[in-house]
Design a protein around this motif. Sequence first.
Motif, mmCIF file in Angstrom:
data_model
loop_
_atom_site.group_PDB
_atom_site.id
_atom_site.type_symbol
_atom_site.label_atom_id
_atom_site.label_comp_id
_atom_site.label_asym_id
_atom_site.label_seq_id
_atom_site.Cartn_x
_atom_site.Cartn_y
_atom_site.Cartn_z
ATOM 1 N N ASP A 74 9.398 2.930 -2.340
ATOM 2 C CA ASP A 74 9.278 3.879 -1.229
ATOM 3 C C ASP A 74 8.857 3.157 0.038
ATOM 4 O O ASP A 74 8.136 2.156 -0.018
ATOM 5 C CB ASP A 74 8.225 4.952 -1.542
ATOM 6 C CG ASP A 74 8.605 5.820 -2.729
ATOM 7 O OD1 ASP A 74 9.814 6.054 -2.943
ATOM 8 O OD2 ASP A 74 7.684 6.263 -3.455
ATOM 9 N N GLY A 118 2.548 0.212 4.879
ATOM 10 C CA GLY A 118 3.012 -0.129 3.538
ATOM 11 C C GLY A 118 2.847 -1.598 3.173
ATOM 12 O O GLY A 118 2.752 -1.949 2.005
ATOM 13 N N TYR A 139 0.844 -1.187 0.000
ATOM 14 C CA TYR A 139 0.000 0.000 0.000
ATOM 15 C C TYR A 139 0.885 1.244 0.000
ATOM 16 O O TYR A 139 1.760 1.391 0.859
ATOM 17 C CB TYR A 139 -0.895 -0.036 1.240
ATOM 18 C CG TYR A 139 -1.826 1.140 1.394
ATOM 19 C CD1 TYR A 139 -2.891 1.321 0.525
ATOM 20 C CD2 TYR A 139 -1.646 2.050 2.424
ATOM 21 C CE1 TYR A 139 -3.756 2.387 0.675
ATOM 22 C CE2 TYR A 139 -2.509 3.117 2.588
ATOM 23 C CZ TYR A 139 -3.563 3.284 1.709
ATOM 24 O OH TYR A 139 -4.419 4.343 1.851
ATOM 25 N N ARG A 140 0.735 2.087 -1.007
ATOM 26 C CA ARG A 140 1.399 3.386 -1.114
ATOM 27 C C ARG A 140 2.924 3.315 -1.077
ATOM 28 O O ARG A 140 3.571 4.155 -0.480
ATOM 29 C CB ARG A 140 0.871 4.332 -0.035
ATOM 30 C CG ARG A 140 -0.604 4.627 -0.201
ATOM 31 C CD ARG A 140 -1.108 5.581 0.824
ATOM 32 N NE ARG A 140 -0.652 6.929 0.487
ATOM 33 C CZ ARG A 140 -1.076 8.027 1.099
ATOM 34 N NH1 ARG A 140 -1.952 7.949 2.070
ATOM 35 N NH2 ARG A 140 -0.610 9.194 0.745
ATOM 36 N N VAL A 141 3.500 2.297 -1.719
ATOM 37 C CA VAL A 141 4.967 2.177 -1.769
ATOM 38 C C VAL A 141 5.501 2.374 -3.194
ATOM 39 O O VAL A 141 6.677 2.167 -3.438
ATOM 40 C CB VAL A 141 5.446 0.817 -1.214
ATOM 41 C CG1 VAL A 141 5.080 0.665 0.244
ATOM 42 C CG2 VAL A 141 4.928 -0.346 -2.043
ATOM 43 N N ASN A 142 4.637 2.801 -4.117
ATOM 44 C CA ASN A 142 4.960 2.914 -5.541
ATOM 45 C C ASN A 142 5.302 1.539 -6.105
ATOM 46 O O ASN A 142 4.671 0.566 -5.737
ATOM 47 C CB ASN A 142 6.032 3.974 -5.790
ATOM 48 C CG ASN A 142 5.444 5.378 -5.730
ATOM 49 O OD1 ASN A 142 4.402 5.629 -6.326
ATOM 50 N ND2 ASN A 142 6.083 6.270 -5.002
ATOM 51 N N SER A 147 0.366 3.179 -5.807
ATOM 52 C CA SER A 147 0.681 4.600 -5.884
ATOM 53 C C SER A 147 0.666 5.280 -4.525
ATOM 54 O O SER A 147 -0.253 5.118 -3.730
ATOM 55 C CB SER A 147 -0.314 5.290 -6.817
ATOM 56 O OG SER A 147 -0.064 6.674 -6.840
ATOM 57 N N ASP A 148 1.714 6.074 -4.282
ATOM 58 C CA ASP A 148 1.800 6.825 -3.039
ATOM 59 C C ASP A 148 0.854 8.028 -3.061
ATOM 60 O O ASP A 148 0.242 8.364 -2.064
ATOM 61 C CB ASP A 148 3.238 7.288 -2.802
ATOM 62 C CG ASP A 148 3.401 7.968 -1.458
ATOM 63 O OD1 ASP A 148 2.666 7.610 -0.522
ATOM 64 O OD2 ASP A 148 4.252 8.857 -1.354
ATOM 65 N N PHE A 155 6.583 3.197 3.446
ATOM 66 C CA PHE A 155 5.352 3.825 3.928
ATOM 67 C C PHE A 155 5.118 3.297 5.328
ATOM 68 O O PHE A 155 4.703 2.155 5.532
ATOM 69 C CB PHE A 155 4.166 3.546 2.999
ATOM 70 C CG PHE A 155 2.991 4.435 3.282
ATOM 71 C CD1 PHE A 155 3.078 5.796 3.067
ATOM 72 C CD2 PHE A 155 1.825 3.912 3.806
ATOM 73 C CE1 PHE A 155 2.004 6.632 3.342
ATOM 74 C CE2 PHE A 155 0.743 4.733 4.084
ATOM 75 C CZ PHE A 155 0.830 6.097 3.853
#
Length: 198
Positions: free
Chosen positions: A169, A175, A111-114, A138-139, A171
């Motif tokens: 990335d 994440g 989740y949200r780590v690109n 997507s972050d 998170f």
Amino acid sequence: MQCLSPVESEVLNVVLAADIVPNRMDDTQLLQAIQALAGNGVSSISQAMYIEERVPSGTDIAYTSAMQRVDRQINTVASNTIPGASLDSVGHTFTLPADMTFRIRATVPAYRVNSFRSYLVSISGDAIEIMGGNAHASDGSAVGGHSHIDAEFSTIQETVLKVQFRGLDAFSPNGFGSGLTVSGEDNVYTKLMIERVA
């Protein structure tokens, strides 16, 4: 051995395929042959282990190490019918027995780590390293995704494996997964199905 009918000929063919020497006095040879032939493939298909990364309801799992491989916390056996296969829920590894062929299907969320990817790697026994598919979470738009592993391999010796993850990335809050709070229901993130195919 001479057969008197086509049915006898078919039965004889099954007995011979199982490398059993025909004996007219043994009326269990067809059963023995079917069991022997099924043991070379058919019966092993029903052997599987399902393992998961399971946490209590409402629990998030952070990913704090951008671009570093991190072990997923596989900690629960949902079911297991493979003799000799096991899970170390503290070390988050699983063991597969020697001299077998396996098919593994895994889904690994983020989740949200690109961009991210999962890996199946051995830490002892046979050298195995399998990359899962690339995925994107997507972050900027709070989107999650899944990397999938779908592979078949054989073991020569007992082999210990783990699932790893690498994301572009970090998170920190969640994440690896964003928890859902439902009374009496755990959250399940990474899931693996290990099927013995031979």
